[in-house]
Design an enzyme around this catalytic site. Structure first.
Site, PDB file in Angstrom:
ATOM      1  N   ASP A  13       0.859  -1.172   0.000  1.00 46.42           N
ATOM      2  CA  ASP A  13       0.000   0.000   0.000  1.00 46.42           C
ATOM      3  C   ASP A  13       0.903   1.232   0.000  1.00 46.42           C
ATOM      4  OD1 ASP A  13       0.987   0.188   2.593  1.00 46.42           O
ATOM      5  OD2 ASP A  13      -0.982   0.125   3.558  1.00 46.42           O
ATOM      6  N   CYS A  70       3.095  -3.284   4.162  1.00 42.23           N
ATOM      7  CA  CYS A  70       2.233  -2.180   4.576  1.00 42.23           C
ATOM      8  C   CYS A  70       2.900  -1.531   5.785  1.00 42.23           C
ATOM      9  CB  CYS A  70       0.804  -2.637   4.867  1.00 42.23           C
ATOM     10  SG  CYS A  70       0.558  -3.660   6.338  1.00 42.23           S
ATOM     11  N   THR A  72       2.515  -1.921   9.098  1.00 41.57           N
ATOM     12  CA  THR A  72       2.899  -2.871  10.145  1.00 41.57           C
ATOM     13  C   THR A  72       3.098  -4.284   9.632  1.00 41.57           C
ATOM     14  OG1 THR A  72       0.615  -3.465  10.671  1.00 41.57           O
ATOM     15  CG2 THR A  72       1.592  -1.585  11.892  1.00 41.57           C
ATOM     16  N   HIS A 103      10.158 -24.328   8.409  1.00 44.12           N
ATOM     17  CA  HIS A 103       9.180 -25.105   9.166  1.00 44.12           C
ATOM     18  C   HIS A 103       7.742 -24.961   8.680  1.00 44.12           C
ATOM     19  CE1 HIS A 103      11.914 -25.487  12.954  1.00 44.12           C
ATOM     20  NE2 HIS A 103      12.478 -25.966  11.844  1.00 44.12           N
ATOM     21  N   HIS A 138       7.757 -31.479   9.579  1.00 41.97           N
ATOM     22  CA  HIS A 138       7.130 -30.187   9.325  1.00 41.97           C
ATOM     23  C   HIS A 138       6.050 -30.296   8.242  1.00 41.97           C
ATOM     24  CE1 HIS A 138      10.066 -28.477  11.963  1.00 41.97           C
ATOM     25  NE2 HIS A 138      11.048 -28.977  11.217  1.00 41.97           N
TER      26      HIS A 138
END
Length: 154
Positions: A13, A70, A72, A103, A138
């Protein structure tokens, strides 16, 4: 490991635009074929549009992995994980990028431009692309995780 020459879907963004551009430049310099899903400027826009575009590109096989930025990283990771087949991981440094590939077989890397500095973010991207999924025990866990997206809630 994502080989040089591979396509990488990337998006952001407005808040992640500068970091996306820096990552795109580095990826291209390193020999990757970048598919830029936008945004293409700093005008205010909605992160779900670009997160969904990157996630759909990966889910549809246009690129083996994607990178979304973005402010955060939280919103883009939540959005990308709504797309069937996506395992998006929000990371803050290279160790998380390594472990989510090893993993969790993450196929979308999410970063927060206001949280992680540019040099650390570039190192996380490099590590993400250089790390292989370990499989083994995994794989069983990834299979269980992916089965949840097709299980209706009660």
């Amino acid at each position: 490991m994502i080989q040089k020459g591979s396509k990488i879907a990337i998006g952001s963004d407005h808040a992640g635009y500068d970091m996306k551009e820096a990552i795109k430049d580095q990826l291209q310099a390193d020999g990757y074929d970048v598919i830029d899903m936008g945004t293409h400027d700093k005008n205010s826009c909605d992160y779900p549009d670009f997160a969904a575009a990157v996630a759909h590109a990966v889910a549809q096989g246009q690129a083996p992995v994607g990178i979304i930025v973005c402010s955060t990283g939280i919103g883009v990771s939540m959005t990308a994980n709504k797309v069937h087949g996506i395992r998006a991981a929000l990371v803050h440094h290279a160790y998380e990028a390594e472990m989510t590939r090893r993993h969790n077989d993450a196929n979308v890397l999410c970063l927060g431009a206001n949280i992680t500095g540019p040099a650390i973010a570039l190192n996380a991207v490099k590590t993400f692309l250089a790390t292989d999924f370990e499989g083994g025990r995994h794989q069983r866990r990834v299979d269980k995780m992916m089965a949840i997206e097709t299980t209706p809630s009660h």
